[in-house]
Scaffold this active site. Structure first.
Site, PDB file in Angstrom:
ATOM      1  N   ILE A   1     -44.571  -9.994 -28.143  1.00  0.00           N
ATOM      2  CA  ILE A   1     -43.315  -9.730 -28.844  1.00  0.00           C
ATOM      3  C   ILE A   1     -42.260  -9.380 -27.813  1.00  0.00           C
ATOM      4  CG2 ILE A   1     -42.114  -8.202 -30.460  1.00  0.00           C
ATOM      5  CD1 ILE A   1     -44.778  -7.953 -31.971  1.00  0.00           C
ATOM      6  N   GLY A   2     -41.123 -10.042 -27.876  1.00  0.00           N
ATOM      7  CA  GLY A   2     -40.049  -9.803 -26.932  1.00  0.00           C
ATOM      8  C   GLY A   2     -39.002  -8.859 -27.471  1.00  0.00           C
TER       9      GLY A   2
ATOM     10  N   THR B   1     -33.138 -18.050 -26.031  1.00  0.00           N
ATOM     11  CA  THR B   1     -32.810 -17.380 -27.293  1.00  0.00           C
ATOM     12  C   THR B   1     -31.395 -17.685 -27.792  1.00  0.00           C
ATOM     13  OG1 THR B   1     -34.283 -15.595 -26.644  1.00  0.00           O
ATOM     14  CG2 THR B   1     -32.606 -15.051 -28.262  1.00  0.00           C
TER      15      THR B   1
END
Length: 328
Positions: A227-228, A198
Site C-alpha cells: 500500500i502506497g 499516479t
C-alpha cells in the site's frame, strides 16, 4: 463568493527522452480533464464532485497509472488504490487492493458517504463495492495493458521495483570523459523504459470549499499487498478549510513525510502562503525521496512542486490562467 481553481497531475517522474508524441498525448489528456473540470465549476458543482469527475476521467484512460493502465504487481495483477477528501468537515474515504472496480475513486467516495468507515481494503472493499452497485469488470484483464506487461518483464529481469522517477545523475557533472560516463538508468533499468505515475486532482470552488482526490496502480513489480501513499489521508491526499493537496512519487517517502498534511499545517500554524508551503515540504520533508504535488488554496490559488525531472500537471483559475506542462 470566491474564485475557483483547479489543478490536475499525471505523476512525477518523467523520462527526459519521452517521445514527443507521448508528451503530446499526456498534455491532451490533462487539457481534456481541465476542460471538464472548468465546465463543472462554471456549472456550480461543488469541489468534491469536480475532483471525482476529473479523476474518473483519468482512471478511464490507459495513458497514466490509475484504473485502466495501472502498474502491475510482481504477480502480474492489478491492485489499485484511491482516496478522496472533502475539506468541508474533513470527510474522507479511501480504498486499497481493488481488482475489479472500474473507477476506484468513486468507490472511495462511497466509503466516505455510505459507510461508517474511512478506509476499506482488498476483499472487504470489493464486497462493499458489490453492495453499492458500482460498475465492475469481470476480471483484472480490463486494467492490464500490453505496455505494462512488457515493462513488468523488464523489471523482473532486472529484479527491481520500478521507481521511474529515480534517475541517478552521479558522474554526469564530474570530470569523467563522455566515453566514461555511465548510461542513465532508472533503478537499474534503461532510461528508455518508461512507466507513467499516479493521477490526482485538487479543486477549490466559488464557495471556497477545497477537495482533493488521488488514484493509482502503485509501483511496477511491487509486492502483492503493498500500500502506497495515495490512499493514506495526510500523506498522498489531504483537504481542509485552507487547501487541498494531491501527491505523487515515491510513496514510502511521502508517507514518512506526511507530505499533504504538512502543506496544510504550514499554512494553518505558520501562516505560509500556498506556494511557500509547497516549496518547503518538497525541500525539507522528503528525506532524499522523489515526489511532487499539486495544491489549491481556499483563496483560489494554485501551486505545484516536485524534485523529479518532470511532473505531468495542469492548472486553471477563474481569472483566465491556464497552463499544462511536464518539465521544470
Amino acid at each position: 463568493m470566491g474564485c475557483w481553481a483547479i489543478a490536475v497531475h499525471g505523476g512525477a517522474g518523467v523520462d527526459p527522452n519521452l517521445p514527443v508524441e507521448r508528451q503530446e498525448d499526456a498534455k491532451q489528456l490533462l487539457t481534456r480533464c481541465l476542460d471538464r473540470g472548468i465546465s463543472a465549476l462554471r456549472s456550480s458543482l461543488p469541489a468534491i464532485d469536480v475532483v471525482e469527475l476529473v479523476v474518473r476521467e483519468l482512471e478511464s484512460d490507459p495513458l497514466f497509472n490509475s484504473g485502466r493502465g495501472s502498474a502491475l504487481t510482481e504477480k502480474g495483477t492489478v491492485e489499485m488504490e484511491a482516496s478522496i477528501m472533502d475539506g468541508c468537515g474533513r470527510r474522507c474515504g479511501a480504498v486499497s487492493g481493488i481488482t475489479t472496480v472500474k473507477n476506484p475513486i468513486s468507490l472511495a467516495r462511497l466509503v466516505m458517504e455510505k459507510s461508517p468507515h474511512s478506509y476499506l481494503a482488498f476483499s472487504g472493499a470489493e464486497e462493499f463495492a458489490k453492495q453499492q452497485g458500482v460498475e465492475m469488470v469481470d476480471d483484472n484483464d480490463y486494467f492490464i495493458t500490453e505496455d505494462n506487461v512488457g515493462t513488468l518483464k523488464l523489471a523482473k529481469e532486472a529484479s527491481k521495483i520500478l521507481f521511474e522517477y529515480r534517475i541517478p545523475t552521479v558522474g554526469l557533472d564530474s570530470c569523467t570523459s563522455e566515453a566514461e560516463t555511465p548510461p542513465l538508468t532508472m533503478n537499474g533499468l534503461p532510461i528508455s523504459v518508461y512507466a507513467p505515475e499516479t493521477v490526482g486532482c485538487v479543486v477549490v470552488d466559488t464557495q471556497g470549499r477545497c477537495a482533493a482526490a488521488t488514484s493509482t496502480g502503485g509501483l511496477m513489480n511491487k509486492m502483492a499487498g503493498r500500500i502506497g501513499d495515495s490512499p493514506i489521508i495526510g500523506a498522498g491526499t489531504y483537504a481542509c478549510d485552507v487547501c487541498g493537496v494531491s501527491c505523487t512519487g515515491e510513496g514510502e517517502a511521502i508517507i514518512r513525510g506526511t507530505l499533504a498534511r504538512e502543506v496544510a499545517a504550514l499554512m494553518e500554524y505558520k501562516g505560509l502562503n500556498l506556494q511557500d508551503a509547497v516549496d518547503y515540504v518538497i525541500t525539507n520533508r522528503l528525506d532524499h525521496g522523489k515526489a511532487g504535488l499539486i495544491a489549491v488554496s481556499s483563496n483560489g490559488e494554485v501551486a505545484c512542486g516536485f524534485n523529479t525531472v518532470g511532473m505531468f500537471r495542469g492548472f486553471a483559475t477563474e481569472n483566465g490562467f491556464m497552463e499544462v506542462g511536464i518539465w521544470e
